[in-house]
Design a protein around this motif. Structure first.
Motif, PDB file in Angstrom:
ATOM      1  N   VAL A  15       0.844  -1.207   0.000  1.00  0.00           N
ATOM      2  CA  VAL A  15       0.000   0.000   0.000  1.00  0.00           C
ATOM      3  C   VAL A  15       0.877   1.254   0.000  1.00  0.00           C
ATOM      4  O   VAL A  15       0.600   2.242  -0.673  1.00  0.00           O
ATOM      5  N   LYS A  16       1.965   1.153   0.748  1.00  0.00           N
ATOM      6  CA  LYS A  16       2.802   2.345   0.932  1.00  0.00           C
ATOM      7  C   LYS A  16       3.774   2.546  -0.238  1.00  0.00           C
ATOM      8  O   LYS A  16       3.934   3.634  -0.747  1.00  0.00           O
ATOM      9  N   ILE A  43      12.546   2.862   6.528  1.00  0.00           N
ATOM     10  CA  ILE A  43      11.677   3.878   5.915  1.00  0.00           C
ATOM     11  C   ILE A  43      10.454   4.113   6.780  1.00  0.00           C
ATOM     12  O   ILE A  43      10.032   5.263   6.967  1.00  0.00           O
ATOM     13  N   GLY A  44       9.867   3.010   7.311  1.00  0.00           N
ATOM     14  CA  GLY A  44       8.696   3.170   8.163  1.00  0.00           C
ATOM     15  C   GLY A  44       7.549   3.793   7.383  1.00  0.00           C
ATOM     16  O   GLY A  44       7.175   3.310   6.306  1.00  0.00           O
ATOM     17  N   ASN A  45       7.043   4.905   7.901  1.00  0.00           N
ATOM     18  CA  ASN A  45       5.926   5.543   7.241  1.00  0.00           C
ATOM     19  C   ASN A  45       6.333   6.836   6.529  1.00  0.00           C
ATOM     20  O   ASN A  45       5.512   7.619   6.095  1.00  0.00           O
ATOM     21  N   GLU A  46       7.615   7.017   6.406  1.00  0.00           N
ATOM     22  CA  GLU A  46       8.166   8.242   5.842  1.00  0.00           C
ATOM     23  C   GLU A  46       7.783   8.420   4.383  1.00  0.00           C
ATOM     24  O   GLU A  46       7.831   7.467   3.603  1.00  0.00           O
ATOM     25  N   LYS A  85       0.436   5.198  -0.575  1.00  0.00           N
ATOM     26  CA  LYS A  85      -0.033   6.147   0.448  1.00  0.00           C
ATOM     27  C   LYS A  85       0.482   5.694   1.805  1.00  0.00           C
ATOM     28  O   LYS A  85       0.702   4.507   2.018  1.00  0.00           O
ATOM     29  N   PRO A  86       0.657   6.580   2.747  1.00  0.00           N
ATOM     30  CA  PRO A  86       1.150   6.180   4.074  1.00  0.00           C
ATOM     31  C   PRO A  86       0.185   5.210   4.739  1.00  0.00           C
ATOM     32  O   PRO A  86      -1.026   5.235   4.512  1.00  0.00           O
ATOM     33  N   LEU A  87       0.783   4.316   5.547  1.00  0.00           N
ATOM     34  CA  LEU A  87      -0.001   3.280   6.209  1.00  0.00           C
ATOM     35  C   LEU A  87      -0.694   3.822   7.450  1.00  0.00           C
ATOM     36  O   LEU A  87      -0.182   4.741   8.103  1.00  0.00           O
TER      37      LEU A  87
END
Lengths: 418, 142
Positions: free
Chosen positions: A57-58, A79-82, A112-114
């Motif tokens: 998704v991200k 990266i995480g949600n960056e 898109k961000p999670l």
């Protein structure tokens, strides 16, 4: 997972001992370790799929850029949600070329961000994957340290580290022994390198064997052959080891020596060229060629029928000559009675006759229905339209063995036909 | 294995050399070894000896040490090469006027091989005189 932790503890305890009490339990542990490492691999695969699914998704493109599950897990964790990748430092995780590609793709990604929940789950999964990876490393290290005991012959050829890796990937010594050598060669082979770089330099079809000392010391041109040789001999050694045929490792050492000698032999220069003396003239008879082409060539210089007629004379009849009165070239039987024409048609050559015969034998055309344009008139190149077929008369002369004096088709020169 | 060129120290050796070979042409270079022309010719003969060794054998003779043949073969030049087949001396028409011997310098290895081959062929057939493949008549410009 719990089982994994337990077995690990047990493994690292015994590895601290470094001493063996009895053959079988130690060996059984090694076998278990191998099975364990395969299980760990599978677990990592499952987790990888999970992470991929979540992170799709991200950042969907990441999974095609970074193949290796552990690298993927690390990158995802970093990266995480960056959203902005310039704030993320991927140094040390990936080669710089790949970092560049990843950054560029990230700037144009459709992801898109999670949500918070998913992000936490993903990070958790990454952690697990990394833990599994480190566990696997420990297991392999342990196996490697005991390798000289487990598979002495195999480690004599390829070295204990590579032997441990091979065994780990194969899933045990007996599994390794059952594999054909070509598979052993490919154990641990990396997948195609991406990022648009040329594949010309990438080493092809080499797995863990690439890391052996023997392979590294062979010149690049001989590497493929060396790889095959190594794979073959190490498979044999693995088979010896799986049946505990030679616990001392002498077979392995003998194989290694053999491999070394072979590689040396490949590298020695070819023997010097000895200048040969010339052959005795005319001692080797010339090779005469034959065939259709040669026959066609010879036809151009063959004696024509006209010349044959000119060479012969009839008995009792003086021949005509070009300057008259016996001077000049004689015409022989050309133009004398019985022939009637000065011009002799070219006559079908023997080759053409053969071809015509073959042609006739083949059932050609519309099977019986002749064309309405065939006629019994024959067109000759010399005299235009002739009713008689000149080809039929042309071979009247035949070969030189047929005598025209006693021939059945020839006529008496003086007797007139009534 | 390089073919050697042996020296013939006496007349007896020369005779034996000519008589000994049944299947090969015998080539004898007459001349003193110190001379410049002779040395150049020798150099060429050495190069050629190995290549033609299946059908020719080459010898060297110093005709000042072995003067027996000087009158017989008229060896008055610095360097002469003569050809023998089964104890019979072979003649070759080089265009120089003297068919009996090769008394001029040859510079090309291939030319020499050709001459030897032609003489061998003629000798095998039983001819006493053969024609050289290259004409050397303009060699000496008057």
């Amino acid at each position: 997972m719990q089982k994994v932790e337990d077995a690990l503890q047990k493994g690292s305890d015994i590895s601290n001992h470094g001493m063996v009490l009895e053959d079988d339990p130690e060996y059984q542990l090694i076998v278990d370790c191998n099975a364990l490492s395969v299980e760990i691999e599978n677990e990592i695969m499952i987790i990888h799929n999970f992470i991929r699914g979540k992170y799709h998704v991200k950042f969907p493109e990441l999974e095609s850029l970074v193949h290796h599950p552990i690298d993927y897990a690390r990158v995802v964790k970093k990266i995480g949600n960056e959203v902005d990748l310039t704030l993320v430092d991927l140094e040390g995780l990936l080669p710089s070329a790949v970092i560049m590609v990843v950054s560029v793709t990230a700037s144009t990604t459709s992801g898109k961000p999670l949500p918070e929940e998913d992000l936490n789950k993903t990070i958790d999964a990454c952690d697990r994957a990394l833990a599994l990876d480190s566990a696997k490393k420990k297991v392999l290290d342990f196996v490697e340290s005991r390798m000289g005991y487990i598979a002495p012959n195999l480690s004599a050829i390829v070295g204990s580290a590579v032997a441990a890796k091979l065994m780990g990937t194969a899933g045990g010594l007996s599994a390794l022994a059952k594999m054909p050598a070509c598979n052993v060669q490919l154990l641990g082979a990396k997948k195609k390198t991406l990022a648009g770089f040329s594949t010309a330099t990438s080493q092809f079809r080499v797995g863990y064997i690439e890391q052996t000392e023997v392979f590294q010391t062979t010149p690049p041109s001989l590497r493929m052959r060396a790889c095959r040789l190594l794979a073959a001999k190490s498979t044999l050694a693995a088979r010896v080891d799986s049946t505990r045929g030679d616990p001392s490792g002498n077979t392995g050492r003998a194989f290694r020596e053999e491999i070394r000698k072979k590689i040396e032999k490949w590298q020695e220069p070819p023997p010097a060229k000895q200048p040969r003396p010339l052959p005795v003239p005319d001692s080797e008879p010339k090779k005469k060629r034959g065939g259709r082409r040669l026959r066609k060539m010879k036809e151009r210089y063959a004696i024509t029928d006209m010349r044959k007629l000119a060479n012969r004379m009839q008995f009792g009849i003086p021949e005509e000559s070009s300057l008259g009165d016996g001077l000049g070239e004689g015409y022989g039987m050309l133009g004398q009675a019985g022939n009637g024409k000065l011009r002799v048609s070219i006559g079908q050559s023997k080759l053409a006759a053969k071809v015509a015969k073959k042609f006739k034998e083949k059932p050609f055309g519309s099977g019986g229905a002749t064309s309405g344009l065939t006629s019994s008139l024959a067109f000759t190149p010399v005299q235009g339209i002739e009713l008689s077929n000149p080809q039929a008369h042309a071979n009247q002369l035949g070969s030189g063995t047929q005598s025209t004096y006693f021939s059945e088709t020839g006529t008496f020169s003086r007797i007139k036909r009534t | 294995m390089t073919a050697m060129i042996h020296d013939l120290p006496s007349a007896w050796h020369v005779d034996q050399a000519c008589m000994s070979e049944d299947e090969r042409l015998v080539i004898i270079r007459f001349g003193k070894a110190d001379d410049r022309e002779v040395m150049a010719q020798d150099e060429l003969l050495y190069k050629v000896a190995d290549r033609v060794r299946n059908f020719a054998v080459i010898y060297i003779c110093d005709n000042q040490k072995v003067p027996d043949f000087n009158q017989m073969y008229e060896l008055y030049d610095k360097c002469t090469v003569m050809f023998f087949w089964r104890n019979k001396h072979m003649m070759c028409d080089f265009g120089t006027g003297n068919n009996n011997k090769l008394n001029f310098p040859i510079n090309d290895k291939q030319e020499l091989i050709d001459i030897v081959e032609v003489i061998y062929r003629g000798a095998k057939k039983g001819r006493g005189l053969v024609n050289s493949p290259k004409d050397y008549s303009t060699r000496y410009k008057y």
